[in-house]
Design an enzyme around this catalytic site. Structure first.
Site, PDB file in Angstrom:
ATOM      1  N   SER A  49       0.781  -1.235   0.000  1.00 33.45           N
ATOM      2  CA  SER A  49       0.000   0.000   0.000  1.00 33.45           C
ATOM      3  C   SER A  49       0.820   1.296   0.000  1.00 33.45           C
ATOM      4  O   SER A  49       0.292   2.342  -0.312  1.00 33.45           O
ATOM      5  CB  SER A  49      -0.967   0.028   1.183  1.00 33.45           C
ATOM      6  OG  SER A  49      -0.285   0.287   2.388  1.00 33.45           O
ATOM      7  N   LYS A  90       0.636   4.787   6.604  1.00 35.34           N
ATOM      8  CA  LYS A  90       0.039   5.634   5.560  1.00 35.34           C
ATOM      9  C   LYS A  90       0.611   7.048   5.675  1.00 35.34           C
ATOM     10  O   LYS A  90       1.274   7.390   6.645  1.00 35.34           O
ATOM     11  CB  LYS A  90      -1.488   5.711   5.713  1.00 35.34           C
ATOM     12  CG  LYS A  90      -2.211   4.386   5.756  1.00 35.34           C
ATOM     13  CD  LYS A  90      -2.207   3.664   4.435  1.00 35.34           C
ATOM     14  CE  LYS A  90      -2.951   2.328   4.579  1.00 35.34           C
ATOM     15  NZ  LYS A  90      -2.628   1.407   3.526  1.00 35.34           N
TER      16      LYS A  90
END
Length: 192
Positions: A49, A90
């Protein structure tokens, strides 16, 4: 170490040295526990990701005290408790009070396009082939107080705030500061 009259180490000195070593090991152990619990902690990147910025199996050091001093800032890479049985890594995209919108490869903060140099190459590659890098749009939403909006750098393959919503400050473990493994990837993490 002193020797006794028969040429062997003195038992009292041996015991004293053993006790000194034991004390040193206990102090070192306590320091490791304190540092890992309160200051810095290692994490392993698991999944694609955050590509191209981070890759699976890279080991990072997370600064756990940064956000005791100040709030997260846009562009910082954070590790947080996801609520899905794992910690996620993230990038902070929008801050409390800001309105965030995602349209194709354009991220808008309060109506202005966000510059994202960390994903420019895959965005350009997708545009050259007539497509977009991002596959999930996000309608305009205002980030609540005490929360951030986060996205993975691998926009087509990231489970992030577009899916799970805003991240409360109290779920943030800390800021990713250093990649320590593999050896060829050691670097200080930029927070653009």
């Amino acid at each position: 170490m002193e020797e006794s009259s028969n040429g062997r180490p003195d038992a009292a000195n041996w015991r004293k040295e053993a006790v000194d070593w034991a004390k040193a090991l206990v102090v070192a152990g306590v320091l490791v526990v304190v540092i890992r619990m309160f200051l810095f902690s290692p994490y392993i990147v698991d999944g694609p990701s955050m590509q191209p910025s981070f890759h699976t199996a890279e080991r990072i050091i997370v600064n756990k005290i940064m956000y005791d001093i100040r709030q997260p800032e846009r562009g910082e890479v954070v590790v947080f408790h996801s609520g899905f049985g794992a910690d996620y890594i993230k990038r902070v995209i929008a801050l409390p009070g800001e309105t965030v919108e995602v349209r194709g490869d354009t991220v808008l903060i309060n109506g202005e396009q966000l510059s994202e140099p960390y994903i420019q190459e895959p965005v350009d590659t997708a545009a050259a082939s007539g497509g977009t890098y991002n596959n999930k749009d996000y309608p305009p939403q205002t980030v609540p107080e005490g929360h951030v909006f986060v996205m993975g750098d691998n926009r087509p393959n990231s489970h992030d705030s577009r899916d799970i919503g805003f991240i409360p400050y109290e779920q943030i473990v800390g800021r990713a500061d250093v990649v320590i493994w593999p050896l060829g990837s050691i670097r200080i993490i930029g927070h653009d």
